[in-house]
Design a protein around this motif. Structure first.
Motif, mmCIF file in Angstrom:
data_model
loop_
_atom_site.group_PDB
_atom_site.id
_atom_site.type_symbol
_atom_site.label_atom_id
_atom_site.label_comp_id
_atom_site.label_asym_id
_atom_site.label_seq_id
_atom_site.Cartn_x
_atom_site.Cartn_y
_atom_site.Cartn_z
ATOM 1 N N HIS A 57 0.884 -1.208 0.031
ATOM 2 C CA HIS A 57 -0.110 0.008 -0.118
ATOM 3 C C HIS A 57 0.858 1.349 0.073
ATOM 4 C CE1 HIS A 57 -1.621 3.245 2.545
ATOM 5 N NE2 HIS A 57 -2.656 3.036 1.910
ATOM 6 N N ASP A 58 1.722 1.292 0.977
ATOM 7 C CA ASP A 58 2.548 2.497 0.981
ATOM 8 C C ASP A 58 3.430 2.787 -0.263
ATOM 9 O OD1 ASP A 58 1.758 2.704 3.694
ATOM 10 O OD2 ASP A 58 3.722 2.166 4.590
ATOM 11 N N ARG A 59 3.961 1.932 -1.023
ATOM 12 C CA ARG A 59 4.366 2.356 -2.540
ATOM 13 C C ARG A 59 3.409 3.355 -3.004
ATOM 14 N NH1 ARG A 59 3.243 2.408 -7.354
ATOM 15 N NH2 ARG A 59 1.922 0.455 -6.661
ATOM 16 N N LYS A 60 2.257 2.645 -3.319
ATOM 17 C CA LYS A 60 1.273 3.314 -4.154
ATOM 18 C C LYS A 60 0.827 4.682 -3.453
ATOM 19 C CE LYS A 60 -2.184 3.189 -7.266
ATOM 20 N NZ LYS A 60 -3.595 2.806 -6.954
ATOM 21 N N GLU A 61 0.902 4.848 -2.247
ATOM 22 C CA GLU A 61 0.433 5.882 -1.605
ATOM 23 C C GLU A 61 1.542 6.816 -2.006
ATOM 24 O OE1 GLU A 61 -1.824 7.550 -0.314
ATOM 25 O OE2 GLU A 61 -1.057 9.067 0.936
ATOM 26 N N GLY A 62 2.773 6.411 -1.533
ATOM 27 C CA GLY A 62 4.008 7.211 -1.655
ATOM 28 C C GLY A 62 3.992 8.090 -3.307
ATOM 29 N N MET A 63 3.650 7.127 -4.170
ATOM 30 C CA MET A 63 3.750 8.016 -5.476
ATOM 31 C C MET A 63 2.613 8.433 -5.889
ATOM 32 S SD MET A 63 5.271 4.820 -7.712
ATOM 33 C CE MET A 63 7.097 4.185 -7.391
ATOM 34 N N THR A 64 1.533 8.166 -5.400
ATOM 35 C CA THR A 64 0.211 9.057 -5.550
ATOM 36 C C THR A 64 0.423 10.260 -4.893
ATOM 37 O OG1 THR A 64 -1.224 6.961 -5.667
ATOM 38 C CG2 THR A 64 -2.203 9.024 -5.267
ATOM 39 N N ALA A 65 1.035 10.524 -3.673
ATOM 40 C CA ALA A 65 1.051 11.628 -2.967
ATOM 41 C C ALA A 65 1.869 12.497 -3.863
ATOM 42 C CB ALA A 65 1.540 11.401 -1.744
ATOM 43 N N PHE A 66 3.222 12.010 -4.208
ATOM 44 C CA PHE A 66 4.035 12.693 -5.285
ATOM 45 C C PHE A 66 3.142 13.539 -6.148
ATOM 46 C CE2 PHE A 66 6.626 13.572 -8.722
ATOM 47 C CZ PHE A 66 7.637 14.235 -8.361
ATOM 48 N N VAL A 67 2.567 12.617 -6.923
ATOM 49 C CA VAL A 67 1.915 13.064 -8.195
ATOM 50 C C VAL A 67 0.667 14.098 -7.869
ATOM 51 C CG1 VAL A 67 0.212 12.254 -10.106
ATOM 52 C CG2 VAL A 67 2.302 11.228 -9.334
ATOM 53 N N GLU A 68 0.092 14.001 -6.684
ATOM 54 C CA GLU A 68 -1.078 14.823 -6.275
ATOM 55 C C GLU A 68 -0.520 16.210 -5.228
ATOM 56 O OE1 GLU A 68 -3.760 12.554 -4.086
ATOM 57 O OE2 GLU A 68 -4.541 11.495 -5.995
ATOM 58 N N LYS A 69 0.908 16.003 -5.173
ATOM 59 C CA LYS A 69 1.475 17.139 -4.638
ATOM 60 C C LYS A 69 1.237 17.419 -3.137
ATOM 61 C CE LYS A 69 2.382 19.988 -8.789
ATOM 62 N NZ LYS A 69 3.709 19.377 -9.170
ATOM 63 N N ARG A 70 1.063 16.140 -2.225
ATOM 64 C CA ARG A 70 0.798 16.455 -0.867
ATOM 65 C C ARG A 70 1.692 15.307 -0.066
ATOM 66 N NH1 ARG A 70 -1.488 11.403 0.127
ATOM 67 N NH2 ARG A 70 -2.653 10.447 -1.830
ATOM 68 N N LYS A 71 1.413 15.152 1.144
ATOM 69 C CA LYS A 71 2.440 14.610 2.054
ATOM 70 C C LYS A 71 1.751 13.124 1.918
ATOM 71 C CE LYS A 71 4.968 17.206 5.298
ATOM 72 N NZ LYS A 71 4.938 17.872 6.500
ATOM 73 N N PRO A 72 2.297 12.015 2.055
ATOM 74 C CA PRO A 72 1.868 10.625 1.917
ATOM 75 C C PRO A 72 1.306 10.171 3.352
ATOM 76 C CG PRO A 72 4.313 10.513 1.831
ATOM 77 C CD PRO A 72 3.838 12.038 1.948
ATOM 78 N N ASN A 73 0.293 9.492 3.411
ATOM 79 C CA ASN A 73 -0.120 8.995 4.612
ATOM 80 C C ASN A 73 0.198 7.455 4.578
ATOM 81 O OD1 ASN A 73 -1.624 11.229 5.635
ATOM 82 N ND2 ASN A 73 -2.819 10.872 4.001
ATOM 83 N N TYR A 74 1.299 7.024 5.200
ATOM 84 C CA TYR A 74 1.716 5.815 5.272
ATOM 85 C C TYR A 74 1.018 4.943 6.166
ATOM 86 C CZ TYR A 74 5.387 7.332 2.385
ATOM 87 O OH TYR A 74 6.391 7.627 1.365
#
Ligand code: CAA
Length: 261
Positions: free
Chosen positions: A241-258
């Motif tokens: 999950h955290d890999r998807k979240e990390g990359m999505t957060a980058f693309v959406e210009k926000r902090k990831p929620n691991y």
């Protein structure tokens, strides 16, 4: 946990996600007796199981990280006992701990003290640190990994010199030779280690563990096999999950929620 007698455990960082462990046997300069090792093993194992802990800082006092295995305990041991009990095999727990560990070393890191420090993932030294493998001076050889880890860290000639003469090196030389990655004034060393630990603890815990596993593997295998191993772990992050979240957060210009899954 307040039941420990020879270590002190505290929780640090804004999110209290860094475990700070102080070796605390001041009268013996933190010599690593069996009971201290048992407490340390217990604490490290409990952090691995604790979802709130993302990084560990291991330190001693300003005078000594640890002055080695306990010579008084070893003095009368026999070959029979050490062979049958596989004496010191239990020291490998530091290296086996999955959570990243930063060693913050002030003062003496001698013999087993240097070996426990080298079993950690990142080594920071205070400007008064002394690293040595003086076992030859008491008629024995390093038994907690020193001949292997020191050689890999500083190269053959300096490792041979240290192990054959028993003479320690100081913090500056340890940094120049790559044994430690940073040197700080001794008063701020532990705080600096906690700062780095907090950066690590705020990452995805699964990713941090996988990074550690991949780097550790580089010490055990050749390049082709190491690259294959790295790629396998890299691929496995695509199931996390955290890999998807990390990359999505980058693309959406926000902090990831691991979520550590
Ligand atoms: N084991 C047991 N006790 C130790 C110890 C050790 N490794 N290192 C220090 N101590 C004890 C001393 O015996 C002394 O206790 P007492 O007051 O009861 O006599 C106390 O700690 C304070 O030590 P010193 O009085 O020696 O302190 P110092 O400031 O004069 O010297 C030192 C400091 C240079 C670190 C010196 O203590 C020393 O040389 N220690 C031994 C270092 C060593 O040889 N380490 C390797 C151990 S073997 C090993 O680690 C094997 C392995 O690979 C796993």
């Amino acid at each position: 946990n307040n039941d420990y007698k020879e270590i002190i455990v505290e929780y640090k960082g804004k999110r209290q996600n860094v475990a700070l462990v102080r070796l605390h046997r001041p009268k013996a300069l933190n010599a690593l007796c069996a009971s201290l090792i048992a407490e340390l093993t217990h604490a490290l194992a409990s952090f691995d199981k604790n979802p709130d802990i993302g990084c560990i800082v291991l330190t001693g006092s300003e005078k000594a990280f640890a002055a080695g295995a306990d010579i008084k305990e070893m003095q009368n041991l026999t070959y029979d006992y050490t062979y049958k009990s596989d004496f010191l095999a239990n020291w490998e727990f530091v290296h086996r701990t999955k959570t990243p560990i930063i060693a913050a070393i002030n003062g003496y890191a001698l013999g087993g003290g240097c070996e426990i420090a080298m079993s950690c993932d990142i080594l920071y030294a205070g400007d008064n640190a002394k690293f040595g493998q003086p076992e030859i001076s008491i008629g024995t050889i390093p038994g907690g990994g020193g001949s292997q880890r020191l050689t890999k860290a500083v190269g053959k000639s300096l490792a041979m010199e240290m192990i054959l003469t028993g003479k320690p090196i100081d913090a500056q030389e340890a940094e120049r030779k790559g044994l430690v990655s940073k040197v700080f004034p001794k008063e701020v060393l532990v705080d600096e280690a906690i700062k780095t630990a907090e950066v690590i603890a705020n990452q995805s815990k699964m990713a941090a563990r996988m990074c550690k596993q991949a780097v550790q593997t580089s010490f055990n295998v050749g390049l082709d096999e190491g690259l294959k191993y790295e790629r396998t772990i890299f691929h496995s992050t695509f199931a996390v999950h955290d890999r998807k979240e990390g990359m999505t957060a980058f693309v959406e210009k926000r902090k990831p929620n691991y979520e550590d899954k």
